[in-house]
Design a protein around this motif. Structure first.
Motif, PDB file in Angstrom:
ATOM      1  N   GLY A   1      48.389 -26.728  18.384  1.00 18.85           N
ATOM      2  CA  GLY A   1      47.428 -26.959  17.318  1.00 18.85           C
ATOM      3  C   GLY A   1      47.584 -28.330  16.696  1.00 18.85           C
ATOM      4  N   GLY A   2      46.524 -28.786  16.033  1.00 19.47           N
ATOM      5  CA  GLY A   2      46.488 -30.138  15.499  1.00 19.47           C
ATOM      6  C   GLY A   2      46.692 -30.239  14.005  1.00 19.47           C
ATOM      7  N   ASP A   3      47.216 -29.189  13.355  1.00 19.24           N
ATOM      8  CA  ASP A   3      47.445 -29.258  11.919  1.00 19.24           C
ATOM      9  C   ASP A   3      48.699 -30.071  11.597  1.00 19.24           C
ATOM     10  OD1 ASP A   3      45.189 -27.942  11.185  1.00 19.24           O
ATOM     11  OD2 ASP A   3      46.177 -26.133  10.465  1.00 19.24           O
TER      12      ASP A   3
ATOM     13  N   LEU B   1      49.027 -38.821  18.137  1.00 13.24           N
ATOM     14  CA  LEU B   1      49.617 -39.462  16.971  1.00 13.24           C
ATOM     15  C   LEU B   1      49.830 -38.448  15.845  1.00 13.24           C
ATOM     16  CD1 LEU B   1      47.035 -41.529  14.898  1.00 13.24           C
ATOM     17  CD2 LEU B   1      46.380 -39.691  16.441  1.00 13.24           C
ATOM     18  N   GLY B   2      50.788 -38.752  14.978  1.00 15.76           N
ATOM     19  CA  GLY B   2      51.061 -37.882  13.838  1.00 15.76           C
ATOM     20  C   GLY B   2      52.354 -37.114  13.991  1.00 15.76           C
ATOM     21  N   GLY B   3      53.217 -37.184  12.971  1.00 19.35           N
ATOM     22  CA  GLY B   3      54.461 -36.433  12.997  1.00 19.35           C
ATOM     23  C   GLY B   3      55.488 -37.025  13.944  1.00 19.35           C
ATOM     24  N   THR B   4      56.565 -36.279  14.153  1.00 25.10           N
ATOM     25  CA  THR B   4      57.649 -36.723  15.042  1.00 25.10           C
ATOM     26  C   THR B   4      58.013 -35.645  16.050  1.00 25.10           C
ATOM     27  OG1 THR B   4      59.335 -35.946  13.464  1.00 25.10           O
ATOM     28  CG2 THR B   4      58.635 -38.254  13.274  1.00 25.10           C
TER      29      THR B   4
ATOM     30  N   THR C   1      42.057 -38.618  12.216  1.00 23.90           N
ATOM     31  CA  THR C   1      41.218 -38.681  13.418  1.00 23.90           C
ATOM     32  C   THR C   1      40.936 -37.286  13.959  1.00 23.90           C
ATOM     33  OG1 THR C   1      42.312 -40.777  13.874  1.00 23.90           O
ATOM     34  CG2 THR C   1      40.923 -39.886  15.610  1.00 23.90           C
ATOM     35  N   GLY C   2      40.017 -36.591  13.321  1.00 20.25           N
ATOM     36  CA  GLY C   2      39.597 -35.286  13.811  1.00 20.25           C
ATOM     37  C   GLY C   2      40.557 -34.182  13.434  1.00 20.25           C
ATOM     38  N   HIS C   3      41.683 -34.087  14.135  1.00 19.40           N
ATOM     39  CA  HIS C   3      42.687 -33.089  13.787  1.00 19.40           C
ATOM     40  C   HIS C   3      43.273 -33.381  12.413  1.00 19.40           C
ATOM     41  CE1 HIS C   3      43.596 -31.949  18.241  1.00 19.40           C
ATOM     42  NE2 HIS C   3      42.595 -31.265  17.735  1.00 19.40           N
ATOM     43  N   ALA C   4      43.535 -32.314  11.655  1.00 19.09           N
ATOM     44  CA  ALA C   4      44.057 -32.492  10.299  1.00 19.09           C
ATOM     45  C   ALA C   4      45.377 -33.243  10.285  1.00 19.09           C
ATOM     46  CB  ALA C   4      44.226 -31.118   9.635  1.00 19.09           C
ATOM     47  N   GLY C   5      46.164 -33.090  11.353  1.00 19.16           N
ATOM     48  CA  GLY C   5      47.469 -33.747  11.407  1.00 19.16           C
ATOM     49  C   GLY C   5      47.476 -35.055  12.156  1.00 19.16           C
ATOM     50  N   ALA C   6      46.300 -35.550  12.583  1.00 12.90           N
ATOM     51  CA  ALA C   6      46.234 -36.753  13.417  1.00 12.90           C
ATOM     52  C   ALA C   6      46.204 -38.006  12.562  1.00 12.90           C
ATOM     53  CB  ALA C   6      45.025 -36.684  14.351  1.00 12.90           C
ATOM     54  N   TRP C   7      47.286 -38.281  11.903  1.00 13.06           N
ATOM     55  CA  TRP C   7      47.479 -39.515  11.155  1.00 13.06           C
ATOM     56  C   TRP C   7      48.976 -39.790  11.116  1.00 13.06           C
ATOM     57  CZ3 TRP C   7      50.383 -38.414   6.767  1.00 13.06           C
ATOM     58  CH2 TRP C   7      50.331 -37.091   6.311  1.00 13.06           C
ATOM     59  N   THR C   8      49.325 -41.059  11.054  1.00  8.97           N
ATOM     60  CA  THR C   8      50.728 -41.456  11.109  1.00  8.97           C
ATOM     61  C   THR C   8      51.250 -41.719   9.709  1.00  8.97           C
ATOM     62  OG1 THR C   8      50.389 -42.441  13.284  1.00  8.97           O
ATOM     63  CG2 THR C   8      52.353 -43.118  12.074  1.00  8.97           C
ATOM     64  N   GLY C   9      52.208 -40.907   9.284  1.00 10.05           N
ATOM     65  CA  GLY C   9      52.803 -41.073   7.974  1.00 10.05           C
ATOM     66  C   GLY C   9      53.968 -42.047   8.007  1.00 10.05           C
TER      67      GLY C   9
END
Length: 721
Positions: A222-224, A253-256, A293-301
């Motif tokens: 999932g993309g959260d 992208l997003g998370g580790t 970017t679309g998925h709720a978690g698709a960003w780089t913190g």
């Protein structure tokens, strides 16, 4: 450990004869002694033995899905609906609660088919009833609901969650589907898959099926922002699964989580004499910075790796990397052979399994009759002034600029994606050039708040542990005030920069960054006051959002290699300068992961000679696109004068290829498409979709092969025919 297919595990040589008749010794136990959430990982091993219930059983989506899953072979034993206790549906019992279902139906797994506003309560009910496997497919569940759920999960050892915002989990060998994956794409075989993106996982599955190696177990992460099951969890399952000969990871992208997987794989390759070969694909190289970017978690913190960093970490761990999932079929056969495994035997075994393997011929019409799409969910950023006003209500005063010659620090509350919890985020500097490398997260339990240990560790990392007592007390109070704001306003990030005034022995707060979860309002009508502060949308933004489309114009490449930032509204023809490119590619894709990967590959293939083009936009129609959605997407894309060619890349799951074809024809009629269009339709009803396009007799280049389609896009964008 309980096996999916116990009768066959005693002799691996007999495996191919048993793929379609395996029986378990027992279902998952909910009473065995366990030590925590990690001990529920083996609950992911679903198969023919798995007894499945549906929460929201009598709803339209659940009904259609259950009919299809039952026809495919899934052992559905009933479902729940509080208002229909004691009735039957699809010839199966309906009970009033999950606890009652556990007593009467004894399920091993539950599929939650309720909308986002009810999904969190449904997951909590399943946890309290101790269902071994909980699969949540709904997207846009507020992140604070998810963190509360994970606080519950980490305090128990009975239930495992897949999702949310995931296509679910499916055993191609055991004919067990809990989710909404396109069944005709799957075939029994020996490759395990774990993926963030649904559409990229379908591309992966399609490639493996075409190559004849099939799939064993496919898990949708999932993309959260926070996932119930992650890459490392799946890797642990695949390592001990006799049905899995090789493994595929699909990240973005997003998370580790990808980096955590790389570390696990390094260790695995060292401790196992003949490790299972692993391949991977990463999406999001061309994602626009600062955009979800679309998925709720698709960003780089802060402190999280880019797509490039994830790619390099996996490659360094010995993982075979591909740039598009259509390549996985051939790549997996190659690395299986290099690992010393008998590829021909694997293909023969998978082929024998397919001979007795049946899929539903048609998808129920309920999917096709949907006429409205949910509104696009955007995360919510506010202005600096608005942020300062909100902080003031929580006794946090913000200064415009700290005094010179003061030390700087960075402090806040942020999700810890791997730990599945909130965390204190801290850095001993607020210098933007150093912040990304020096930031650390200190996790704590959502229901308990920042622990003394987390606070002390954060203070030490901030290098404030030796500060004067007054400053230390102010910093500790600041953490508690930020936490109160974080929970009451349902923030995703709540960060500030600090300066320590050595003369006054006190701290000053400046440069606040608050990032709120708009899903709290969109799904549950919470935080209406924050939602009202959103900036007025441009006409383009408004039209995209109302249609449920994620549309992001990308930056324009300049002759000197720089990027010129675009606004959310595409430029008008008159605003383009003579040197500005007019040969960009407009993309129309279903699914955030596939949309990201499509842009990545277009850039990789077409930004170099003999081509000279780039991407104009990111456009994700979502997983339930309609003909009207496609028409609106064409209108948005063609409003950008930089676009020279439109590339439609659809892999149908819930989205039907023939419906997409109808939408393309509608766009030609009502929008006035005046640019060449390349269309690639795969997945559900792809042959029907291709037939619809052929009969329309329009200037459309319909190409099935992805690489051929990309090549054609490049030719057309650069003046070819």
């Amino acid at each position: 450990m309980v096996s999916r297919h116990t009768s066959c595990l005693s002799s691996k040589a007999l495996r191919s004869q048993c793929l379609n008749r395996r029986m378990p010794q027992a279902a998952f136990s909910t009473t065995s002694r366990r030590n925590g959430y990690d001990d529920t990982i083996q609950n992911l091993k679903i198969g023919s033995h798995t007894r499945v219930i549906f929460q929201g059983f009598t709803g339209k989506l659940a009904t259609a899905n259950a009919q299809e899953s039952i026809a495919w072979g899934t052992n559905v034993v009933g479902g729940t609906n509080p208002k229909k206790d004691g009735q039957e549906h699809l010839g199966l019992p309906v009970v009033g609660s999950v606890r009652k279902a556990m007593e009467q139906l004894k399920p091993d797994a539950t599929g939650i088919y309720v909308a986002a506003p009810q999904a969190a309560a449904a997951i909590e009910e399943a946890i309290e009833a101790e269902v071994p496997l909980i699969v949540a497919v709904a997207e846009h569940i507020p992140i604070h609901d998810v963190m509360r759920i994970h606080s519950m999960l980490k305090s128990q050892s009975k239930s495992r969650l897949v999702g949310a915002n995931a296509p679910g989990i499916i055993s191609a060998i055991g004919r067990c589907r809990i989710g909404f994956q396109p069944l005709p794409t799957f075939s029994p075989g020996y490759i395990g898959i774990i993926a963030k993106s649904g559409t990229l996982s379908y591309e992966t599955v399609g490639s493996l099926t075409s190559a004849g190696v099939g799939q064993s177990l496919c898990i949708g992460m999932g993309g959260d922002v926070i996932a119930g099951t992650n890459f490392v969890d799946a890797l642990k399952v695949f390592e001990t699964d006799d049905d899995t000969e090789a493994i595929i990871l699909v990240g973005e992208l997003g998370g580790t989580n990808e980096e955590e997987a790389a570390d696990w794989i390094k260790n695995y390759n060292k401790r196992v004499s003949n490790p299972k070969p692993i391949a991977a694909c990463i999406g999001g190289f061309q994602a626009k910075p600062g955009k979800v970017t679309g998925h709720a978690g698709a960003w780089t913190g802060l402190g999280e790796g880019t797509s490039e960093a994830k790619y390099k970490a996996l490659e360094a761990a010995g993982v075979t990397m591909v740039d598009h999932p259509a390549k996985f079929g051939g790549v997996m056969k190659d690395i299986l052979a290099k690992s010393g495994r008998n590829v021909k035997k694997i293909e023969q075994s998978a082929a024998q399994a397919r001979r007795g393997y049946h899929t539903s011929a048609r998808r129920p019409a309920l999917y096709a009759t949907r006429t409205t799409s949910p509104q696009q969910r955007r995360s919510l950023h506010l202005s600096a002034e608005q942020n300062a006003n909100i902080l003031k209500k929580y006794n946090i005063d913000v200064v415009s600029k700290p005094e010179d010659h003061q030390s700087s620090h960075y402090l806040g509350i942020s999700p810890h994606r791997v730990n599945r919890s909130p965390s204190i985020i801290a850095a001993p500097t607020a210098n933007p050039d150093q912040l990304h490398q020096r930031v650390r997260r200190f996790p704590f339990d959502y229901r308990e708040g920042p622990s003394p240990e987390a606070v002390n560790d954060a203070m030490a990392w901030l290098q404030l542990d030796a500060a004067p007592p007054k400053a230390k007390a102010q910093a500790a109070e600041l953490i508690q005030n930020l936490w109160k704001l974080y929970t009451e306003k349902e923030a995703i990030d709540a960060h500030v920069s600090l300066s320590l005034n050595p003369n006054a022995d006190e701290i000053q707060v400046y440069n606040p960054y608050l990032f709120f979860d708009d899903a709290a309002y969109r799904s549950n009508q919470r935080q209406a006051d924050l939602h009202a502060l959103r900036d007025t949308l441009s006409p383009t933004e408004q039209e995209a959002e109302e249609a449920g489309i994620v549309y992001i114009p990308l930056d324009t490449p300049q002759p000197d290699g720089r990027l010129q930032a675009s606004t959310q509204t595409p430029p008008s023809t008159s605003s383009l300068t003579d040197g500005e490119p007019r040969n960009l590619v407009g993309t129309l894709v279903n699914g955030a992961g596939l949309a990201m990967n499509t842009n990545d590959v277009l850039h990789l293939r077409l930004s170099q000679p003999p081509y000279s083009t780039a991407n104009a936009n990111f456009l994700d129609t979502g997983g339930k696109a309609t003909s009207q959605t496609i028409k609106t997407s064409f209108k948005l894309i063609l409003s950008d004068p930089r676009v020279a060619v439109v590339f439609v890349n659809i892999f149908g799951g819930l989205t039907l290829a023939d419906m997409i074809a109808g939408g393309i024809i509608l766009a030609f009629k009502e929008v006035g498409v005046n640019k060449p269009v390349v269309v690639r339709l795969r997945g559900t009803n792809e042959e029907k979709g291709q037939e619809v396009l052929a009969k329309a007799n329009l200037p459309i280049f319909a190409i099935n092969d992805f690489e051929e389609a990309v090549k054609k896009v490049g030719e057309l964008a650069n003046g070819g025919k």
